[in-house]
Design a protein around this motif. Structure first.
Motif, PDB file in Angstrom:
ATOM      1  N   LYS A  83      24.564  19.809  67.791  1.00  0.00           N
ATOM      2  CA  LYS A  83      25.255  19.624  69.047  1.00  0.00           C
ATOM      3  C   LYS A  83      26.514  19.426  68.994  1.00  0.00           C
ATOM      4  CE  LYS A  83      24.033  15.776  72.039  1.00  0.00           C
ATOM      5  NZ  LYS A  83      23.280  14.411  72.425  1.00  0.00           N
ATOM      6  N   LEU A  84      27.013  18.901  67.830  1.00  0.00           N
ATOM      7  CA  LEU A  84      28.642  18.505  67.721  1.00  0.00           C
ATOM      8  C   LEU A  84      29.415  20.016  67.940  1.00  0.00           C
ATOM      9  CD1 LEU A  84      30.931  16.786  67.314  1.00  0.00           C
ATOM     10  CD2 LEU A  84      30.562  16.880  64.838  1.00  0.00           C
ATOM     11  N   TRP A  85      28.717  21.018  67.037  1.00  0.00           N
ATOM     12  CA  TRP A  85      29.413  22.411  67.109  1.00  0.00           C
ATOM     13  C   TRP A  85      29.325  22.954  68.484  1.00  0.00           C
ATOM     14  CZ3 TRP A  85      27.121  27.296  68.270  1.00  0.00           C
ATOM     15  CH2 TRP A  85      27.725  28.156  67.931  1.00  0.00           C
ATOM     16  N   ARG A  90      32.013  25.902  71.937  1.00  0.00           N
ATOM     17  CA  ARG A  90      30.860  26.479  72.791  1.00  0.00           C
ATOM     18  C   ARG A  90      31.412  28.017  72.962  1.00  0.00           C
ATOM     19  NH1 ARG A  90      27.369  24.213  75.433  1.00  0.00           N
ATOM     20  NH2 ARG A  90      26.247  25.069  77.100  1.00  0.00           N
ATOM     21  N   GLY A  91      30.402  28.773  72.686  1.00  0.00           N
ATOM     22  CA  GLY A  91      30.436  30.347  73.001  1.00  0.00           C
ATOM     23  C   GLY A  91      30.960  30.896  71.730  1.00  0.00           C
ATOM     24  N   GLN A  92      31.442  30.394  70.492  1.00  0.00           N
ATOM     25  CA  GLN A  92      31.978  30.841  69.572  1.00  0.00           C
ATOM     26  C   GLN A  92      30.607  30.868  68.551  1.00  0.00           C
ATOM     27  OE1 GLN A  92      35.093  28.677  67.570  1.00  0.00           O
ATOM     28  NE2 GLN A  92      36.250  28.823  69.372  1.00  0.00           N
ATOM     29  N   PRO A  96      25.290  29.513  73.222  1.00  0.00           N
ATOM     30  CA  PRO A  96      24.962  28.592  73.299  1.00  0.00           C
ATOM     31  C   PRO A  96      23.358  28.333  73.598  1.00  0.00           C
ATOM     32  CG  PRO A  96      26.941  28.706  74.690  1.00  0.00           C
ATOM     33  CD  PRO A  96      26.415  30.070  74.002  1.00  0.00           C
ATOM     34  N   VAL A  97      22.882  29.302  74.377  1.00  0.00           N
ATOM     35  CA  VAL A  97      21.483  29.132  74.553  1.00  0.00           C
ATOM     36  C   VAL A  97      20.780  29.227  73.228  1.00  0.00           C
ATOM     37  CG1 VAL A  97      19.612  30.535  75.666  1.00  0.00           C
ATOM     38  CG2 VAL A  97      21.709  30.392  76.964  1.00  0.00           C
ATOM     39  N   ASP A  98      20.783  30.099  72.554  1.00  0.00           N
ATOM     40  CA  ASP A  98      20.285  30.417  71.077  1.00  0.00           C
ATOM     41  C   ASP A  98      20.336  28.999  70.415  1.00  0.00           C
ATOM     42  OD1 ASP A  98      19.606  32.968  71.525  1.00  0.00           O
ATOM     43  OD2 ASP A  98      21.223  33.787  70.212  1.00  0.00           O
ATOM     44  N   VAL A  99      21.564  28.293  70.151  1.00  0.00           N
ATOM     45  CA  VAL A  99      21.663  26.902  69.540  1.00  0.00           C
ATOM     46  C   VAL A  99      20.793  25.962  70.372  1.00  0.00           C
ATOM     47  CG1 VAL A  99      23.432  25.140  68.864  1.00  0.00           C
ATOM     48  CG2 VAL A  99      24.127  27.626  68.854  1.00  0.00           C
ATOM     49  N   GLU A 100      20.957  25.746  71.545  1.00  0.00           N
ATOM     50  CA  GLU A 100      20.006  24.985  71.944  1.00  0.00           C
ATOM     51  C   GLU A 100      18.758  25.257  71.799  1.00  0.00           C
ATOM     52  OE1 GLU A 100      21.170  24.831  76.410  1.00  0.00           O
ATOM     53  OE2 GLU A 100      23.207  24.178  75.855  1.00  0.00           O
ATOM     54  N   ALA A 101      18.305  26.315  71.800  1.00  0.00           N
ATOM     55  CA  ALA A 101      16.644  26.807  71.424  1.00  0.00           C
ATOM     56  C   ALA A 101      16.414  26.387  70.186  1.00  0.00           C
ATOM     57  CB  ALA A 101      16.606  28.256  71.688  1.00  0.00           C
ATOM     58  N   LEU A 102      17.370  26.516  69.202  1.00  0.00           N
ATOM     59  CA  LEU A 102      17.299  26.053  67.963  1.00  0.00           C
ATOM     60  C   LEU A 102      17.294  24.462  67.833  1.00  0.00           C
ATOM     61  CD1 LEU A 102      17.062  26.648  64.719  1.00  0.00           C
ATOM     62  CD2 LEU A 102      19.550  26.737  64.740  1.00  0.00           C
ATOM     63  N   GLU A 104      16.010  22.397  69.986  1.00  0.00           N
ATOM     64  CA  GLU A 104      14.692  22.077  70.452  1.00  0.00           C
ATOM     65  C   GLU A 104      13.723  22.227  69.517  1.00  0.00           C
ATOM     66  OE1 GLU A 104      14.154  23.879  74.518  1.00  0.00           O
ATOM     67  OE2 GLU A 104      15.921  23.369  75.135  1.00  0.00           O
ATOM     68  N   ASP A 105      13.756  23.265  68.784  1.00  0.00           N
ATOM     69  CA  ASP A 105      12.705  23.742  67.619  1.00  0.00           C
ATOM     70  C   ASP A 105      12.927  22.601  66.719  1.00  0.00           C
ATOM     71  OD1 ASP A 105      12.065  25.987  69.100  1.00  0.00           O
ATOM     72  OD2 ASP A 105      13.122  27.315  67.501  1.00  0.00           O
ATOM     73  N   LEU A 106      14.106  22.173  66.216  1.00  0.00           N
ATOM     74  CA  LEU A 106      14.204  20.854  65.422  1.00  0.00           C
ATOM     75  C   LEU A 106      13.780  19.877  65.781  1.00  0.00           C
ATOM     76  CD1 LEU A 106      17.862  21.826  63.954  1.00  0.00           C
ATOM     77  CD2 LEU A 106      15.861  22.072  62.824  1.00  0.00           C
ATOM     78  N   TRP A 107      13.957  19.309  67.148  1.00  0.00           N
ATOM     79  CA  TRP A 107      13.203  18.451  67.443  1.00  0.00           C
ATOM     80  C   TRP A 107      11.726  18.072  67.815  1.00  0.00           C
ATOM     81  CZ3 TRP A 107      17.815  18.631  71.503  1.00  0.00           C
ATOM     82  CH2 TRP A 107      18.830  17.942  71.271  1.00  0.00           C
ATOM     83  N   ALA A 108      11.108  19.404  67.973  1.00  0.00           N
ATOM     84  CA  ALA A 108       9.687  19.617  68.083  1.00  0.00           C
ATOM     85  C   ALA A 108       9.184  19.470  66.530  1.00  0.00           C
ATOM     86  CB  ALA A 108       9.335  20.968  68.660  1.00  0.00           C
ATOM     87  N   LEU A 109       9.895  19.886  65.422  1.00  0.00           N
ATOM     88  CA  LEU A 109       9.320  19.605  64.304  1.00  0.00           C
ATOM     89  C   LEU A 109       9.499  18.489  63.853  1.00  0.00           C
ATOM     90  CD1 LEU A 109      11.285  22.767  62.391  1.00  0.00           C
ATOM     91  CD2 LEU A 109       8.862  22.404  62.510  1.00  0.00           C
ATOM     92  N   GLN A 110      10.764  17.581  64.486  1.00  0.00           N
ATOM     93  CA  GLN A 110      10.583  16.148  63.957  1.00  0.00           C
ATOM     94  C   GLN A 110       9.497  15.549  64.568  1.00  0.00           C
ATOM     95  OE1 GLN A 110      14.715  15.335  65.215  1.00  0.00           O
ATOM     96  NE2 GLN A 110      14.916  14.212  63.258  1.00  0.00           N
TER      97      GLN A 110
END
Length: 124
Positions: A83-85, A90-92, A96-102, A104-110
């Motif tokens: 999230k900080l990254w 942003r964009g590097q 951003p869409v891939d990072v946000e999806a990741l 969401e996956d981490l939060w689902a795992l939690q």
């Protein structure tokens, strides 16, 4: 000998109380000893808990829950870093869409890990 109350029994050292003897095979005794060791209880305490239908939890289960808590914390830290990254870079690198999806996956795992830990602790 004893007082009038049944509660007086619990004030005496257990070794001074009459034991209950059961007949078991060597294999059954070994299995009972293994199960008692898995719970961290003496054979006597294990048999008492089992005989009184008290829940008996495995020490291994509680250690597994502690390990899951550590992994859950690590997942939270990784999501926080992502999230900080995302906020600072942003964009590097990844989109951003891939990072946000990741994230969401981490939060689902939690969430799933918390549910597993809850079931393990509650004995279900």
């Amino acid at each position: 000998m004893l007082g009038d109350s049944a509660n007086d029994l619990f004030e005496l050292p257990r070794r001074s109380l009459p034991p209950i003897k059961i007949w078991v095979t060597l294999e059954e005794r070994a299995e009972i000893e293994i199960r008692a060791a898995q719970t961290g209880l003496s054979v006597s305490a294990y048999m008492r808990a089992a005989g009184l239908n008290h829940p008996v939890r495995s020490v291994l289960d509680l250690k597994a829950v502690a390990d899951l808590v550590r992994v859950n914390d690590d997942l939270g830290r990784v999501a926080g870093l992502l999230k900080l990254w995302l906020a600072e870079k942003r964009g590097q690198g990844a989109s951003p869409v891939d990072v946000e999806a990741l994230m969401e996956d981490l939060w689902a795992l939690q969430t799933e890990m918390r549910q597993i830990m809850w079931r393990a602790v509650r004995g279900r």
